[in-house]
Structures are given as structure tokens and as C-alpha cells.
Design a protein around this motif. Structure first.
Motif, PDB file in Angstrom:
ATOM      1  N   LEU A 266       0.843  -1.191   0.000  1.00 51.75           N
ATOM      2  CA  LEU A 266       0.000   0.000   0.000  1.00 51.75           C
ATOM      3  C   LEU A 266       0.881   1.245   0.000  1.00 51.75           C
ATOM      4  O   LEU A 266       1.792   1.364   0.815  1.00 51.75           O
ATOM      5  CB  LEU A 266      -0.905   0.007   1.232  1.00 51.75           C
ATOM      6  CG  LEU A 266      -1.773  -1.244   1.437  1.00 51.75           C
ATOM      7  CD1 LEU A 266      -2.550  -1.150   2.743  1.00 51.75           C
ATOM      8  CD2 LEU A 266      -2.737  -1.438   0.267  1.00 51.75           C
ATOM      9  N   SER A 267       0.594   2.144  -0.929  1.00 55.21           N
ATOM     10  CA  SER A 267       1.340   3.409  -1.029  1.00 55.21           C
ATOM     11  C   SER A 267       0.449   4.537  -0.560  1.00 55.21           C
ATOM     12  O   SER A 267      -0.717   4.657  -0.986  1.00 55.21           O
ATOM     13  CB  SER A 267       1.782   3.654  -2.474  1.00 55.21           C
ATOM     14  OG  SER A 267       2.663   2.629  -2.903  1.00 55.21           O
ATOM     15  N   LEU A 268       1.013   5.390   0.294  1.00 53.14           N
ATOM     16  CA  LEU A 268       0.269   6.502   0.877  1.00 53.14           C
ATOM     17  C   LEU A 268       0.938   7.818   0.507  1.00 53.14           C
ATOM     18  O   LEU A 268       2.100   7.854   0.093  1.00 53.14           O
ATOM     19  CB  LEU A 268       0.212   6.362   2.403  1.00 53.14           C
ATOM     20  CG  LEU A 268      -0.282   5.019   2.956  1.00 53.14           C
ATOM     21  CD1 LEU A 268      -0.161   4.985   4.469  1.00 53.14           C
ATOM     22  CD2 LEU A 268      -1.711   4.748   2.520  1.00 53.14           C
ATOM     23  N   SER A 269       0.199   8.917   0.669  1.00 53.45           N
ATOM     24  CA  SER A 269       0.722  10.247   0.385  1.00 53.45           C
ATOM     25  C   SER A 269       0.261  11.216   1.459  1.00 53.45           C
ATOM     26  O   SER A 269      -0.905  11.194   1.884  1.00 53.45           O
ATOM     27  CB  SER A 269       0.247  10.729  -0.989  1.00 53.45           C
ATOM     28  OG  SER A 269       0.688  12.044  -1.229  1.00 53.45           O
ATOM     29  N   MET A 270       1.198  12.084   1.881  1.00 55.24           N
ATOM     30  CA  MET A 270       0.883  13.114   2.868  1.00 55.24           C
ATOM     31  C   MET A 270       0.729  14.488   2.233  1.00 55.24           C
ATOM     32  O   MET A 270       0.005  15.338   2.769  1.00 55.24           O
ATOM     33  CB  MET A 270       2.001  13.193   3.920  1.00 55.24           C
ATOM     34  CG  MET A 270       2.081  11.997   4.841  1.00 55.24           C
ATOM     35  SD  MET A 270       3.558  12.047   5.893  1.00 55.24           S
ATOM     36  CE  MET A 270       3.401  13.646   6.661  1.00 55.24           C
ATOM     37  N   LYS A 271       1.390  14.721   1.094  1.00 60.61           N
ATOM     38  CA  LYS A 271       1.429  16.073   0.529  1.00 60.61           C
ATOM     39  C   LYS A 271       0.115  16.494  -0.116  1.00 60.61           C
ATOM     40  O   LYS A 271      -0.108  17.692  -0.332  1.00 60.61           O
ATOM     41  CB  LYS A 271       2.568  16.199  -0.471  1.00 60.61           C
ATOM     42  CG  LYS A 271       2.390  15.380  -1.741  1.00 60.61           C
ATOM     43  CD  LYS A 271       3.561  15.598  -2.678  1.00 60.61           C
ATOM     44  CE  LYS A 271       3.405  14.818  -3.981  1.00 60.61           C
ATOM     45  NZ  LYS A 271       4.548  15.047  -4.894  1.00 60.61           N
ATOM     46  N   VAL A 272      -0.778  15.527  -0.419  1.00 62.08           N
ATOM     47  CA  VAL A 272      -2.062  15.880  -1.051  1.00 62.08           C
ATOM     48  C   VAL A 272      -3.171  16.038  -0.005  1.00 62.08           C
ATOM     49  O   VAL A 272      -4.347  16.205  -0.362  1.00 62.08           O
ATOM     50  CB  VAL A 272      -2.470  14.815  -2.092  1.00 62.08           C
ATOM     51  CG1 VAL A 272      -1.496  14.807  -3.240  1.00 62.08           C
ATOM     52  CG2 VAL A 272      -2.589  13.442  -1.466  1.00 62.08           C
ATOM     53  N   VAL A 273      -2.795  15.982   1.297  1.00 63.46           N
ATOM     54  CA  VAL A 273      -3.774  16.113   2.369  1.00 63.46           C
ATOM     55  C   VAL A 273      -3.316  17.210   3.318  1.00 63.46           C
ATOM     56  O   VAL A 273      -2.129  17.281   3.674  1.00 63.46           O
ATOM     57  CB  VAL A 273      -3.949  14.787   3.151  1.00 63.46           C
ATOM     58  CG1 VAL A 273      -5.033  14.933   4.217  1.00 63.46           C
ATOM     59  CG2 VAL A 273      -4.281  13.644   2.211  1.00 63.46           C
TER      60      VAL A 273
END
Length: 240
Positions: free
Chosen positions: A75-82
Motif C-alpha cells: 500500500l502506497s500513501l501520500s501526505m502532501k495531497v492532504v
């Protein structure tokens, strides 16, 4: 089966571990963890993920990819779009995610792959100037990268030997030039010495000639003492 969050859903998770390339986040409601790569931590460049997050921190993330590798779900997550303060989705249409995927596809690293040419032609391309193909078969675009054949070991050895020969010949030429210069200097020095000796001899000859002329003058005219001696001699002779 564990209940996983849906793709592109937003949730708040806890930082489990921090590595050099990102941070692993605990997914609430299951035992799985997702990776936030350092390129997805912030809109700015991140060199050390430990400067952004720490173990135990609560962060808002968005699930951007589900991928099966070696029978394992990643699973890949992102913090910069939230928004980390409110949890608001800053990229609801996933435009920035699509742009990141396109950049990855365009800028893949192919340096590890070695280019090999099966057929080698003894010709030079008029378009790019490289050897081994014709101009009509050239794939180089104006201003693009140029590729040439890698020389074999024997050719490299021959080129190295030729380079050494050139060095030796250049050194020999330099030494011969130096010798010629030294010879010229010696000749000039000898000429100077001979000219100086000639001038000295001419000066001495001129100095010696002057008293000789004076002597001739004195010898031509008898002195008064010589005249007196002659007269006395004539007086002493007895008469017959």
C-alpha cells in the motif's frame, strides 16, 4: 479478510517506523502498514524523512496505490495531497498524482542497461558523425544524445601504444631543438671571442708600429755625440 480502506480514501494513521526512503504508517482497523515515500511527504524536496515525522506521530494520509508484489499486498500513501491540520483533500481529482506517475515513466533510469549492436558497418553516419550505421538508419534527433561504438580491448591497446609513441617523438623533438639552440649559443660565443681577440691584436700592432717609425727617424739623422766622436778619431791619426 481484513477490511482495507478504499483507494483514494483519506484517514489518519500513526507513524510506526521511519527509514531513509520514507515512513511506514499504521492503517486503522487492520494490522497492515502503508509506506509514505519521501517524495510524497511534502511538496518541497525531502532528503531526510526523520526531519518531517517521528515514530508515534499522527498524520493524515491518502491511499494512492494498491500493488501486489511477490504475493504480498503493498500500500502506497501520500501526505502532501492532504492538509495535515484539517485532513482536507488537496487533490480531489488526483491531478498531481497523475503528473507524478508520468514523470516517473519519463525519467526512468536506463543507465544500467547496456546497449549492444549486433551488426557493425565500416562506415560513418553523415547525420550524427558516429560509426557503424548509415544516415538513413540514424535515429538521432537534432540536439539529442549521440551514441558511438565502444572500442574493443585490442583497439584500446593500439590507441594507447600510439599515444605513447607520440609522446616519445615529441620528447625527442624537444630534446633535438634544445641541442640546436645550445649549439647556436656556443657558436655565437666563439664568434664573439674571436672578434675580441682580433681587435686586441690589431690594437697591439698599431701600438708597436709607432716606436719603430721613431727609431727609423733617429737612425737616419746622427746625433751630436756621434759627430764629436768622429772628429776626435780624425784628429788622433798621425801624419805621414
Amino acid at each position: 479478510m481484513e477490511a482495507l480502506p478504499e483507494l483514494y480514501s483519506i484517514f489518519q494513521g500513526e507513524v510506526a517506523t521511519v527509514t531513509e526512503y520514507g515512513a511506514f504508517i499504521k492503517i486503522p482497523g487492520c494490522r497492515r502498514q502503508g509506506l509514505v515515500h519521501k517524495t510524497h511527504m511534502s511538496a518541497c524536496r525531502v532528503d531526510k524523512p526523520s526531519e518531517i515525522v517521528d515514530v508515534g506521530d499522527k498524520v493524515w494520509v491518502k491511499l494512492i496505490r494498491k500493488e501486489m508484489k511477490d504475493d504480498k499486498l503493498k500500500l502506497s500513501l501520500s501526505m502532501k495531497v492532504v492538509n495535515q491540520g484539517t485532513g482536507k483533500d488537496l487533490d480531489p481529482n488526483n491531478v498531481s498524482l497523475d503528473q507524478d506517475e508520468r514523470k516517473k515513466r519519463m525519467f526512468r533510469d536506463y543507465t544500467s542497461q547496456k546497449i549492444t549492436l549486433e551488426a557493425v558497418l565500416n562506415t560513418v553516419c553523415k547525420k550524427c558523425g558516429c560509426k557503424g550505421h548509415f544516415a538513413k538508419e540514424c535515429f538521432v534527433q537534432p540536439g539529442g544524445t549521440k551514441y558511438s561504438l565502444i572500442p574493443e580491448e585490442e583497439e584500446e591497446e593500439v590507441a594507447a601504444a600510439g599515444h605513447e609513441r607520440d609522446k616519445k617523438t615529441s620528447l625527442a623533438d624537444d630534446s633535438s631543438k634544445k641541442r640546436k639552440k645550445e649549439k647556436k649559443k656556443k657558436k655565437k660565443h666563439k664568434n664573439k671571442q674571436s672578434s675580441e681577440s682580433d681587435s686586441d691584436s690589431s690594437d697591439s700592432d698599431s701600438d708597436g708600429a709607432q716606436p719603430a717609425s721613431k727609431r727609423t727617424k733617429h737612425s737616419g739623422k746622427p746625433s751630436k755625440a756621434q759627430k764629436k766622436k768622429k772628429k776626435k778619431k780624425h784628429k788622433k791619426k798621425p801624419r805621414d
